[in-house]
Design a protein around this motif. Structure first.
Motif, PDB file in Angstrom:
ATOM      1  N   SER A 218      38.488  46.335  48.979  1.00  0.00           N
ATOM      2  CA  SER A 218      37.853  46.926  47.802  1.00  0.00           C
ATOM      3  C   SER A 218      37.084  48.170  48.211  1.00  0.00           C
ATOM      4  CB  SER A 218      36.899  45.919  47.156  1.00  0.00           C
ATOM      5  OG  SER A 218      36.107  46.536  46.161  1.00  0.00           O
ATOM      6  N   PHE A 219      36.967  49.094  47.260  1.00  0.00           N
ATOM      7  CA  PHE A 219      36.095  50.234  47.506  1.00  0.00           C
ATOM      8  C   PHE A 219      34.645  49.757  47.549  1.00  0.00           C
ATOM      9  CE2 PHE A 219      39.707  52.578  45.452  1.00  0.00           C
ATOM     10  CZ  PHE A 219      40.065  53.299  46.588  1.00  0.00           C
ATOM     11  N   THR A 220      33.839  50.432  48.340  1.00  0.00           N
ATOM     12  CA  THR A 220      32.418  50.099  48.437  1.00  0.00           C
ATOM     13  C   THR A 220      31.633  50.901  47.403  1.00  0.00           C
ATOM     14  OG1 THR A 220      32.113  51.792  50.127  1.00  0.00           O
ATOM     15  CG2 THR A 220      32.613  49.575  50.889  1.00  0.00           C
ATOM     16  N   PRO A 221      30.462  50.425  47.004  1.00  0.00           N
ATOM     17  CA  PRO A 221      29.834  49.169  47.438  1.00  0.00           C
ATOM     18  C   PRO A 221      30.462  47.962  46.746  1.00  0.00           C
ATOM     19  CG  PRO A 221      28.459  50.239  45.808  1.00  0.00           C
ATOM     20  CD  PRO A 221      29.599  51.176  46.070  1.00  0.00           C
ATOM     21  N   THR A 223      30.243  43.365  46.956  1.00  0.00           N
ATOM     22  CA  THR A 223      29.793  42.119  47.569  1.00  0.00           C
ATOM     23  C   THR A 223      30.814  41.039  47.259  1.00  0.00           C
ATOM     24  OG1 THR A 223      27.465  42.728  47.312  1.00  0.00           O
ATOM     25  CG2 THR A 223      27.961  40.402  47.683  1.00  0.00           C
ATOM     26  N   TYR A 224      31.292  40.376  48.306  1.00  0.00           N
ATOM     27  CA  TYR A 224      32.272  39.308  48.139  1.00  0.00           C
ATOM     28  C   TYR A 224      31.570  37.953  48.108  1.00  0.00           C
ATOM     29  CZ  TYR A 224      35.621  42.894  49.657  1.00  0.00           C
ATOM     30  OH  TYR A 224      36.368  44.039  49.775  1.00  0.00           O
ATOM     31  N   GLY A 225      32.143  37.042  47.345  1.00  0.00           N
ATOM     32  CA  GLY A 225      31.639  35.678  47.330  1.00  0.00           C
ATOM     33  C   GLY A 225      32.218  34.875  48.481  1.00  0.00           C
ATOM     34  N   THR A 226      31.996  33.580  48.469  1.00  0.00           N
ATOM     35  CA  THR A 226      32.530  32.689  49.500  1.00  0.00           C
ATOM     36  C   THR A 226      33.801  32.023  48.988  1.00  0.00           C
ATOM     37  OG1 THR A 226      31.132  30.878  48.713  1.00  0.00           O
ATOM     38  CG2 THR A 226      30.265  32.264  50.486  1.00  0.00           C
ATOM     39  N   LEU A 227      34.605  31.541  49.917  1.00  0.00           N
ATOM     40  CA  LEU A 227      35.878  30.905  49.570  1.00  0.00           C
ATOM     41  C   LEU A 227      35.905  29.513  50.186  1.00  0.00           C
ATOM     42  CD1 LEU A 227      38.608  31.181  48.187  1.00  0.00           C
ATOM     43  CD2 LEU A 227      39.500  32.224  50.274  1.00  0.00           C
ATOM     44  N   SER A 228      35.767  28.508  49.359  1.00  0.00           N
ATOM     45  CA  SER A 228      35.713  27.131  49.837  1.00  0.00           C
ATOM     46  C   SER A 228      37.078  26.670  50.340  1.00  0.00           C
ATOM     47  CB  SER A 228      35.241  26.211  48.707  1.00  0.00           C
ATOM     48  OG  SER A 228      35.235  24.865  49.112  1.00  0.00           O
ATOM     49  N   GLY A 229      37.067  25.931  51.444  1.00  0.00           N
ATOM     50  CA  GLY A 229      38.291  25.373  51.993  1.00  0.00           C
ATOM     51  C   GLY A 229      39.030  26.296  52.932  1.00  0.00           C
ATOM     52  N   TYR A 230      38.547  27.510  53.111  1.00  0.00           N
ATOM     53  CA  TYR A 230      39.174  28.487  53.996  1.00  0.00           C
ATOM     54  C   TYR A 230      38.171  28.925  55.061  1.00  0.00           C
ATOM     55  CZ  TYR A 230      43.087  29.046  50.703  1.00  0.00           C
ATOM     56  OH  TYR A 230      44.183  28.832  49.900  1.00  0.00           O
ATOM     57  N   THR A 231      38.695  29.429  56.166  1.00  0.00           N
ATOM     58  CA  THR A 231      37.861  29.942  57.249  1.00  0.00           C
ATOM     59  C   THR A 231      37.941  31.463  57.263  1.00  0.00           C
ATOM     60  OG1 THR A 231      38.251  27.969  58.584  1.00  0.00           O
ATOM     61  CG2 THR A 231      37.458  29.928  59.739  1.00  0.00           C
ATOM     62  N   ALA A 232      36.789  32.115  57.350  1.00  0.00           N
ATOM     63  CA  ALA A 232      36.748  33.573  57.296  1.00  0.00           C
ATOM     64  C   ALA A 232      37.171  34.193  58.623  1.00  0.00           C
ATOM     65  CB  ALA A 232      35.350  34.044  56.929  1.00  0.00           C
ATOM     66  N   LEU A 233      37.936  35.259  58.534  1.00  0.00           N
ATOM     67  CA  LEU A 233      38.242  36.098  59.681  1.00  0.00           C
ATOM     68  C   LEU A 233      37.212  37.228  59.745  1.00  0.00           C
ATOM     69  CD1 LEU A 233      42.126  36.261  59.222  1.00  0.00           C
ATOM     70  CD2 LEU A 233      40.905  35.068  61.054  1.00  0.00           C
ATOM     71  N   THR A 234      37.337  38.090  60.741  1.00  0.00           N
ATOM     72  CA  THR A 234      36.404  39.207  60.882  1.00  0.00           C
ATOM     73  C   THR A 234      36.500  40.131  59.673  1.00  0.00           C
ATOM     74  OG1 THR A 234      36.519  39.139  63.288  1.00  0.00           O
ATOM     75  CG2 THR A 234      35.804  41.206  62.288  1.00  0.00           C
ATOM     76  N   SER A 235      35.371  40.439  59.076  1.00  0.00           N
ATOM     77  CA  SER A 235      35.341  41.348  57.926  1.00  0.00           C
ATOM     78  C   SER A 235      35.018  42.766  58.394  1.00  0.00           C
ATOM     79  CB  SER A 235      34.304  40.884  56.906  1.00  0.00           C
ATOM     80  OG  SER A 235      33.010  40.861  57.484  1.00  0.00           O
ATOM     81  N   LEU A 236      35.464  43.739  57.615  1.00  0.00           N
ATOM     82  CA  LEU A 236      35.213  45.149  57.903  1.00  0.00           C
ATOM     83  C   LEU A 236      34.399  45.723  56.750  1.00  0.00           C
ATOM     84  CD1 LEU A 236      38.784  45.999  59.204  1.00  0.00           C
ATOM     85  CD2 LEU A 236      36.732  45.600  60.571  1.00  0.00           C
ATOM     86  N   ALA A 237      33.237  46.274  57.067  1.00  0.00           N
ATOM     87  CA  ALA A 237      32.266  46.653  56.038  1.00  0.00           C
ATOM     88  C   ALA A 237      32.615  47.937  55.309  1.00  0.00           C
ATOM     89  CB  ALA A 237      30.880  46.779  56.667  1.00  0.00           C
ATOM     90  N   GLY A 238      33.447  48.786  55.905  1.00  0.00           N
ATOM     91  CA  GLY A 238      33.803  50.040  55.257  1.00  0.00           C
ATOM     92  C   GLY A 238      32.730  51.101  55.333  1.00  0.00           C
ATOM     93  N   THR A 239      31.866  51.017  56.331  1.00  0.00           N
ATOM     94  CA  THR A 239      30.794  52.003  56.462  1.00  0.00           C
ATOM     95  C   THR A 239      31.334  53.402  56.746  1.00  0.00           C
ATOM     96  OG1 THR A 239      30.596  51.346  58.785  1.00  0.00           O
ATOM     97  CG2 THR A 239      29.092  50.319  57.222  1.00  0.00           C
TER      98      THR A 239
END
Length: 280
Positions: A218-221, A223-239
Motif C-alpha cells: 500500500s502507499f504510505t501512510p 497502518t495494517y491490522g493483525t491477521l489471526s492464524g498466520y505468521t508475519a514475515l518481515t515487513s517493509l515500512a516504505g520510508t
C-alpha cells in the motif's frame, strides 16, 4: 528316602537348559547356546554390533530398543520451514537486488514478494534459479507480486527488474525447505483497491498439505491490522519508496477455501494470495 527326594528336587529345580549370559569372552569362545557379543565382549543370547554403545549386556530386547530410539530421534520432520528472509527497498531505480545472509541450499524454494507501483515487474533473476515463476500479481496501485523457484544453491543474490528507471522498488526474499520441487502452485488470487479490508479474494486448494502466503502492499501512510492464524514475515515500512509491504504465511494440512484479509488505513492497496504444495 527323604534325602533322595530332596536331592532329586534340587536337581530338577536348579538345572537350567540355557547357560547363563554375561560371562566375559576375551577369546571369543562361549558355551553352546551363547555367542560372544562384539559390543560387550561377553557371552550373550544375541550378538550386538559394536556400534550400539547403548546396548545392555544380557538383554537383546533392550539393545534393539536403544537402536530404534536413535533412529526415531534422527528421523526428518515433514512440513515447510522458513530458513531465512531478507528485505530491501529502493527509490528511482530500474532494478533492485538483495543478497541472502547465507547461501541457499540446493533443492530449497526461494519466494520473492515485492514490486513497484502501477506496472508489473519485467522479471526476477538470480538466486541459483534458472527460471522464476510468477504465481500472482496485482499492479493496480502500489503493486505486489509473488514469484518462486527452486534454487541450485549457486547464488545468494536475487534481482528484480522494473519497466521504468523511476520505479520505487520493494522486495522480500524468503528461503523455504519442504516445498514440492515440481508443479508446486496449488492456487493463486489477487485483488486491489476495494472498500473495506485488504484481501486478494479466495483460493480453494486441491492438495491437503500447502504453504499459504498472503501479501499486501500500500502507499504510505498506512497502518495494517493483525491477521489471526498466520505468521508475519518481515515487513517493509516504505520510508524510502512510499510503498509499505506486509506478508504472512500459514501451513495447512487439509484442503479448503482460504480468504485472509487485513484492515488498512489507506485504500490504495494491492494484495496477492498463493498456495504452494509441500513435498510428500
Amino acid at each position: 528316602m527323604r534325602r533322595l527326594l530332596a536331592f532329586a528336587s534340587c536337581l530338577v529345580g536348579c538345572y537350567s537348559p540355557q547357560p547363563p549370559a554375561g560371562a566375559p569372552c576375551p577369546d571369543g569362545a562361549c558355551p553352546d547356546g551363547l555367542v560372544c557379543s562384539p559390543a560387550t565382549q561377553t557371552c550373550e543370547r544375541r550378538a550386538v554390533d559394536a556400534g550400539a554403545h547403548d546396548a545392555t549386556p544380557g538383554d537383546g530386547r533392550l539393545a534393539d530398543a536403544s537402536i530404534d530410539a536413535a533412529i526415531a530421534v534422527d528421523a526428518p520432520t515433514s512440513g515447510a520451514i522458513l530458513v531465512q528472509q531478507k528485505g530491501r527497498e529502493r527509490i528511482a531505480s530500474s532494478s533492485l537486488a538483495t543478497t541472502l545472509d547465507v547461501p541457499p541450499v540446493a533443492g530449497h524454494t526461494l519466494v520473492m514478494i515485492g514490486g513497484g507501483p502501477v506496472a508489473p515487474l519485467v522479471g526476477v533473476s538470480g538466486g541459483g534459479i534458472a527460471t522464476w515463476t510468477r504465481a500472482a500479481f496485482s499492479p493496480v496501485a502500489a503493486n505486489v507480486e509473488i514469484w518462486y523457484g527452486v534454487t541450485d544453491g549457486s547464488s545468494s543474490t536475487v534481482t528484480i527488474t522494473a519497466q521504468s528507471a523511476a520505479s520505487s522498488l520493494t522486495m522480500l526474499v524468503t528461503e523455504w525447505s519442504g516445498i514440492a520441487t515440481t508443479l508446486a502452485l496449488d492456487g493463486a488470487a489477487a485483488d486491489a483497491v476495494q472498500p473495506g479490508e485488504a484481501t486478494a479474494g479466495q483460493i480453494a486448494t486441491t492438495n491437503a498439505h500447502d504453504l499459504v502466503l498472503f501479501a499486501v502492499a500500500s502507499f504510505t501512510p498506512n497502518t495494517y491490522g493483525t491477521l489471526s492464524g498466520y505468521t508475519a514475515l518481515t515487513s517493509l515500512a516504505g520510508t524510502q519508496t512510499g510503498v509499505s509491504q506486509v506478508a504472512w504465511y500459514r501451513e495447512v494440512t487439509t484442503t479448503g477455501t482460504f480468504a485472509p484479509s487485513v484492515s488498512v488505513t489507506n485504500s490504495e492497496w494491492d494484495a496477492c494470495l498463493v498456495a504452494l504444495e509441500l513435498a510428500p
